[in-house]
Design an enzyme around this catalytic site. Structure first.
Site, PDB file in Angstrom:
ATOM      1  CD  GLN A  18      -3.758   2.284  -3.939  1.00  0.00           C
ATOM      2  OE1 GLN A  18      -4.120   1.811  -2.872  1.00  0.00           O
ATOM      3  NE2 GLN A  18      -4.467   3.202  -4.591  1.00  0.00           N
ATOM      4  CB  SER A  19       2.345   3.541   0.683  1.00  0.00           C
ATOM      5  OG  SER A  19       2.925   3.286   1.943  1.00  0.00           O
TER       6      SER A  19
END
Ligand SMILES: *Cc1c(COP(=O)(O)O)cnc(C)c1O
Length: 350
Positions: free
Chosen positions: A94-95
Site C-alpha cells: 500500500q505504498s
C-alpha cells in the site's frame, strides 16, 4: 582589506531567497502543483480551542498527490541526469511512495519495476496496490516484511538489469537519496513560511506524519531560517534505532547538498513514537475516531497508516495541554488517502 570568510554569510538565519537560490542549483522536474494551499479549519478550531490550519500537501496533484511528489521532483531529475532507463522502487503493497513514483515515471516515459513487502494488506487489489498496476508497473511481492531483505532484492535486481545493458535508478527507502529528497521539504518550508507570513500567522507548531525525509527537510528549513516553530513528526512505524539520530543525519546531509555548513543535532528533532499503535499499517480506535472527526467536521480525508495517526497525536496533545489552548497549529497533510480503500472493513465497522 580583510576578506570576510565566506562561511559567515552562510550561517543561519539566511533569507528565503538565499536558500531558494541554493535549492535552485539542484536539478528538478516540475511534477507537483505548487504552492499547495494553506487552509483554516474553522470548525475544528472552534471545537478544539486552538487555531488549526492544514497545509494541503495531499493536493500536490499527481495521481492523488502526497508528500512524495515534491521529493520525486529532485529524485527523478537525478535519474534523468544519470540517463536512467528504468526505475526500481520498493516499499509495502500500500505504498504511497510507489504510487507517486509510478505516476511520475509514466510522465517521463520510464518503466517502473516495483518490489513490495506484503505488509498488513497483502495483495488486496485496492488502494495503492491497485494503482501500482493501473499505472503500469511491473510488480513483485515478497512474502516478508523485512526491509533489509527489500534492500538486498532491489540491489540484486539492479545488478541483473545492469548486466542486461539497462541503467536502473534505484529508490531504496533506506538508501542515500533520502537527503536529496529532503531538499524538497526545505523548499516546502520556505513555501509554507511565506504563506503564514502573508496570512499574518505565527504558528507555534507544525504536526505531521513523518518517518524521516519530510521532518528532516522541514527541520533544516526551520533551522536555516532561524524559525522557532516546533516541528513534531509523528512516526507511523517503530524502528530499531532512534529516529531523531537518523532524521538529524539526513538533515545534515541535505545541508551539505545545499553547500551549507550546518549540522543538526538529534536533540533538535522532535519525533513522537508513541502513536504507532500495534505497528506500521495497524491503527487503533483513536486513529479511526480522528479520521471520522476530520472527515465530519472539515470534509478532510485522512488515512489510517500515516495522517490519521498524526492527527490522533495532535488531538491527544491538545487534550492533555502539551499543545496549550489558543496555540496556532499547522497540520501538514502528507497525503495517503488511496489507502483508505484498502481499509474499508475497519472504516465501516463503526
Ligand atoms: C511516506 C509518507 C509519510 C512519511 O514521509 P517521510 O518523507 O518518509 O517522512 C507521511 N505521510 C504519508 C501519507 C506518506 O505517504
Amino acid at each position: 582589506m580583510a576578506v570576510q570568510p565566506t562561511t559567515d554569510a552562510l550561517r543561519p538565519p539566511l533569507s528565503r531567497e538565499a536558500i531558494a537560490e541554493r535549492v535552485a542549483r539542484l536539478p528538478r522536474l516540475p511534477l507537483a502543483v505548487l504552492p499547495t494551499p494553506l487552509q483554516a479549519c474553522e470548525n475544528l478550531s472552534e471545537r478544539l480551542g486552538v487555531r488549526l490550519y492544514v497545509k494541503r500537501d495531499d493536493l500536490t496533484g499527481l495521481a492523488f498527490g502526497g508528500n512524495k511528489t515534491r521529493q520525486l521532483e529532485f529524485l527523478l531529475a537525478a535519474a534523468r541526469e544519470q540517463g536512467a532507463t528504468i526505475v526500481l522502487a520498493g516499499a509495502g503493497t500500500q505504498s504511497n511512495l510507489c504510487r507517486q513514483t509510478c505516476a511520475a515515471a509514466a510522465r517521463l516515459g520510464l518503466p517502473v519495476d516495483l518490489t513490495l513487502l506484503s505488509g498488513v494488506k497483502g495483495r488486496l487489489m485496492q488502494g495503492n496496490y491497485l494503482l501500482h498496476h493501473l499505472l503500469g508497473a511491473k510488480v513483485t511481492v515478497l512474502e516478508t516484511d523485512d526491509w533489509s531483505a527489500l534492500s538486498r532484492v532491489l540491489a540484486a535486481r539492479a545488478a541483473r538489469l545492469r548486466a542486461a545493458g539497462e541503467r536502473p535508478f534505484v529508490l531504496d527507502p533506506r538508501g542515500p537519496l533520502n537527503s536529496l529528497a529532503a531538499v524538497a521539504y526545505v523548499d516546502a518550508f520556505l513555501e509554507l513560511e511565506a504563506q503564514w507570513e502573508s496570512a499574518d500567522l505565527r504558528p507555534d507548531a507544525i504536526y505531521l506524519a513523518g518517518a524521516n525525509i519530510t521532518p528532516a527537510g522541514l527541520a533544516l528549513g526551520a533551522r536555516l531560517r532561524g524559525s522557532p516553530v516546533v516541528i513534531r513528526a509523528v512516526s507511523p512505524v517503530r524502528w530499531p534505532e532512534p529516529r531523531a539520530v537518523d532524521i538529524a543525519g539526513i538533515a545534515t546531509e541535505a545541508a551539505s547538498r545545499l553547500e551549507l555548513p550546518v549540522r543538526l543535532d538529534p536533540a533538535e528533532i522532535d519525533v513522537d513514537e508513541e502513536h504507532v499503535g500495534d505497528g506500521y499499517g495497524l491503527a487503533g480506535p483513536a486513529v479511526y475516531d480522528a479520521i471520522r472527526l476530520a472527515a465530519r467536521s472539515e470534509g478532510l480525508l485522512l488515512d489510517p497508516v500515516y495522517t490519521g495517526k498524526a492527527f490522533a497525536a495532535l488531538l491527544e496533545h491538545i487534550a492533555d495541554g502539551r499543545v496549550p489552548p489558543d496555540s496556532t497549529v499547522i497540520f501538514l497533510h502528507t497525503g495517503g488517502q488511496p489507502a483508505l480503500f484498502a481499509y474499508s472493513e475497519e472504516l465501516s465497522a463503526e
